[in-house]
Scaffold this motif. Structure first.
Motif, mmCIF file in Angstrom:
data_model
loop_
_atom_site.group_PDB
_atom_site.id
_atom_site.type_symbol
_atom_site.label_atom_id
_atom_site.label_comp_id
_atom_site.label_asym_id
_atom_site.label_seq_id
_atom_site.Cartn_x
_atom_site.Cartn_y
_atom_site.Cartn_z
ATOM 1 N N SER A 131 0.832 -1.193 0.000
ATOM 2 C CA SER A 131 0.000 0.000 0.000
ATOM 3 C C SER A 131 0.871 1.249 0.000
ATOM 4 O O SER A 131 0.389 2.359 0.159
ATOM 5 N N GLY A 132 2.183 1.046 -0.144
ATOM 6 C CA GLY A 132 3.087 2.192 -0.187
ATOM 7 C C GLY A 132 4.528 1.831 0.087
ATOM 8 O O GLY A 132 5.338 1.686 -0.829
ATOM 9 N N ASP A 133 4.872 1.620 1.365
ATOM 10 C CA ASP A 133 6.271 1.490 1.749
ATOM 11 C C ASP A 133 6.820 0.064 1.703
ATOM 12 O O ASP A 133 8.028 -0.122 1.572
ATOM 13 N N THR A 134 5.961 -0.941 1.820
ATOM 14 C CA THR A 134 6.447 -2.323 1.774
ATOM 15 C C THR A 134 7.171 -2.598 0.456
ATOM 16 O O THR A 134 8.225 -3.237 0.435
ATOM 17 N N GLY A 135 6.601 -2.132 -0.650
ATOM 18 C CA GLY A 135 7.187 -2.413 -1.956
ATOM 19 C C GLY A 135 8.626 -1.958 -2.047
ATOM 20 O O GLY A 135 9.497 -2.708 -2.508
ATOM 21 N N ALA A 136 8.895 -0.740 -1.609
ATOM 22 C CA ALA A 136 10.251 -0.210 -1.689
ATOM 23 C C ALA A 136 11.199 -0.972 -0.770
ATOM 24 O O ALA A 136 12.324 -1.303 -1.150
ATOM 25 N N ALA A 137 10.757 -1.239 0.455
ATOM 26 C CA ALA A 137 11.626 -1.919 1.426
ATOM 27 C C ALA A 137 11.954 -3.337 0.973
ATOM 28 O O ALA A 137 13.095 -3.785 1.069
ATOM 29 N N VAL A 138 10.953 -4.051 0.473
ATOM 30 C CA VAL A 138 11.167 -5.426 0.011
ATOM 31 C C VAL A 138 12.035 -5.439 -1.239
ATOM 32 O O VAL A 138 12.971 -6.245 -1.366
ATOM 33 N N ALA A 139 11.733 -4.545 -2.176
ATOM 34 C CA ALA A 139 12.523 -4.489 -3.404
ATOM 35 C C ALA A 139 13.990 -4.190 -3.097
ATOM 36 O O ALA A 139 14.896 -4.820 -3.654
ATOM 37 N N ASP A 140 14.226 -3.245 -2.199
ATOM 38 C CA ASP A 140 15.601 -2.904 -1.842
ATOM 39 C C ASP A 140 16.295 -4.067 -1.134
ATOM 40 O O ASP A 140 17.464 -4.362 -1.410
ATOM 41 N N ALA A 141 15.568 -4.745 -0.243
ATOM 42 C CA ALA A 141 16.177 -5.834 0.529
ATOM 43 C C ALA A 141 16.557 -7.021 -0.346
ATOM 44 O O ALA A 141 17.548 -7.711 -0.074
ATOM 45 N N PHE A 142 15.799 -7.283 -1.412
ATOM 46 C CA PHE A 142 16.032 -8.463 -2.243
ATOM 47 C C PHE A 142 16.658 -8.132 -3.598
ATOM 48 O O PHE A 142 16.919 -9.046 -4.385
ATOM 49 N N TYR A 143 16.886 -6.861 -3.875
ATOM 50 C CA TYR A 143 17.375 -6.462 -5.197
ATOM 51 C C TYR A 143 18.679 -7.164 -5.560
ATOM 52 O O TYR A 143 19.648 -7.122 -4.812
ATOM 53 N N LYS A 144 18.647 -7.855 -6.683
ATOM 54 C CA LYS A 144 19.797 -8.575 -7.245
ATOM 55 C C LYS A 144 20.305 -9.706 -6.356
ATOM 56 O O LYS A 144 21.423 -10.191 -6.562
ATOM 57 N N GLN A 145 19.496 -10.147 -5.406
ATOM 58 C CA GLN A 145 19.899 -11.311 -4.622
ATOM 59 C C GLN A 145 19.780 -12.556 -5.489
ATOM 60 O O GLN A 145 18.732 -12.792 -6.102
ATOM 61 N N PRO A 146 20.805 -13.378 -5.553
ATOM 62 C CA PRO A 146 20.755 -14.569 -6.411
ATOM 63 C C PRO A 146 19.664 -15.540 -5.969
ATOM 64 O O PRO A 146 19.466 -15.764 -4.779
ATOM 65 N N GLN A 163 6.872 7.036 -3.627
ATOM 66 C CA GLN A 163 6.810 5.650 -3.167
ATOM 67 C C GLN A 163 6.882 4.705 -4.362
ATOM 68 O O GLN A 163 7.637 3.726 -4.365
ATOM 69 N N GLU A 164 6.081 4.995 -5.377
ATOM 70 C CA GLU A 164 6.042 4.130 -6.560
ATOM 71 C C GLU A 164 7.393 4.084 -7.269
ATOM 72 O O GLU A 164 7.866 3.020 -7.672
ATOM 73 N N LYS A 165 8.019 5.237 -7.436
ATOM 74 C CA LYS A 165 9.317 5.281 -8.119
ATOM 75 C C LYS A 165 10.367 4.444 -7.393
ATOM 76 O O LYS A 165 11.250 3.853 -8.027
#
Length: 425
Positions: A131-146, A163-165
């Motif tokens: 609904s806003g902040d989860t997406g960014a936090a999850v994307a950042d935490a898992f970004y490029k993780q094998p 938030q969307e960006k």
């Protein structure tokens, strides 16, 4: 640590199994029967990371070694959670000093470490709604993780532009889907994924919403950090006010209380999406169509984590008097933002909701702590319009603002989502 499915009691799993499965049979949440009691005075004297390691060790038990848990905490909690004085006996717990400037960084980063620890397969697909902040936090935490593919569903046009960006511009292993609907519909789509065994098996599906127990338990740690920063003689009089949408944040605070953390009570502060305050104060549960508000991350009418709170009440782990609940109007949200600004503190709509509820509830002899869940710059347009002043963008937001969104649009239709997910095989 053993966790039981709140809908299917026969399904009992370990911590790592719960992390790997995410959601139980019949869309049931995993939750422990009880919580360990901690030597609170000793813990509160420790630095944040050391204390958090002890808390997570007590929660997880001997399934993971102390050294492994220590490493998970060290890699996840690399930023502070300062208690900022707003006025006499009233503070904001600032939870937005992580990489995506939101409280979700605490849970998402710990969960990313835990999932890698639990993962036995070559590839895991994380499907989550935001609904806003989860997406960014999850994307950042898992970004490029094998070995990790992330799929983020969000309600198109119902999260702030910044938030969307933050999550829609990354690409690589992050797929973002803009759903023609509201957050409750996005959340429903994620639950349908978990009921689809063909999709779950084909993609090895997991979730990064607060339905995943690892994310929820990590949030317990910053409540201890807040109390540790208060003078010892005031701790028994602390009242927390929590901006509440999916109710994971409030649930984490109640877990901290069940573990012995000294504070007086906790306030569930919602916006116009007031299912819980109506239920709490009037005795009936009735969701209504979700309303779009300034505090968009809380625009949720069917909160996922409420069954966990009900379980704690039923089991006597917390008392009904531990919780007060209020709904805050849009007008009162704006008034609260302006009041905070007059006190010299620039905030944003979610924290303003919590502040407004706290002001209604707090007695003269009590200490109020409202949770600041996001940096005000993430809501730059609305905050600037309300306060009539310019909000500077932190570097991380300025950088992503210039990037193009990579999101794909889909209807709020499970068959369409299913078709897209199976293309990821």
């Amino acid at each position: 640590m053993r966790l039981t499915n709140l809908k299917v009691a026969e399904q009992s799993v370990s911590f790592l199994q719960a992390v790997q499965i995410g959601l139980g049979k019949q869309q049931g949440l995993f939750f422990p029967q009880s919580f360990p009691q901690l030597p609170v005075d000793n813990l509160l004297a420790m630095p944040f990371q050391q204390r958090s390691q002890r808390i997570m060790q007590a929660l997880i038990g001997d399934e993971l070694s102390d050294a492994v848990i220590g490493k998970l905490v060290e890699q996840a909690f690399t930023f502070a959670a300062p208690l900022q004085s707003v006025k006499n006996n009233l503070y904001c717990l600032e939870l937005f000093h992580g990489p995506t400037l939101a409280f979700k960084d605490f849970g998402a980063r710990f969960m990313a470490q835990a999932i890698q620890q639990a993962r036995e397969l070559e590839k895991t697909t994380i499907v989550t709604a935001t609904s806003g902040d989860t997406g960014a936090a999850v994307a950042d935490a898992f970004y490029k993780q094998p070995g990790i593919q992330v799929v983020v569903l969000y309600p198109e046009g119902k999260v702030s532009a910044l938030q969307e960006k933050q999550f829609s511009t990354l690409g690589d292993n992050i797929l973002t889907l803009a759903v023609d609907g509201d957050f409750d519909q996005c959340q429903s789509l994620v639950k349908q994924v978990f009921d689809d065994q063909e999709v779950v098996s084909a993609l090895h599906v997991n979730s990064a919403n607060s339905i995943n127990i690892s994310r929820l338990l990590a949030q317990v740690c910053y409540y201890f950090e807040a109390v540790a920063q208060c003078p010892p003689d005031s701790r028994e009089q602390i009242v927390f006010s929590v901006p509440s949408g999916n109710f994971g944040n409030l649930c984490a605070g109640l877990i901290a209380k069940a573990m012995g953390l000294p504070f007086k009570r906790i306030i569930a502060a919602t916006n116009s999406n007031d299912t819980v305050p109506r239920y709490w104060n009037e005795g009936y549960w009735q969701g209504k169509p979700t309303q779009a508000t300034l505090s968009n991350a809380m625009d949720i009418s069917e909160p996922n984590n409420w069954p966990r709170i009900e379980a704690m009440l039923t089991r006597g782990l917390i008392a009904r008097s531990d919780i007060h609940a209020y709904s805050v109007t849009e007008a009162d949200t704006e008034t609260a933002l302006r009041a905070l600004d007059k006190l010299g503190y620039v905030s944003e709509p979610h924290a303003a909701v919590a502040y407004s509820a706290l002001e209604r509830d707090l007695a003269d002899n009590e200490v109020g702590v409202f949770l600041g869940t996001a940096h005000p710059a993430k809501f730059k347009q609305s905050v600037e319009e309300i306060l009539g002043k310019t909000i500077e963008l932190p570097g991380v937001l300025a950088a992503c603002q210039k990037k193009d969104s990579l999101s794909e649009r889909i209807p709020a239709d499970y068959q369409q989502l299913r078709k897209r997910l199976l293309q990821l095989r």
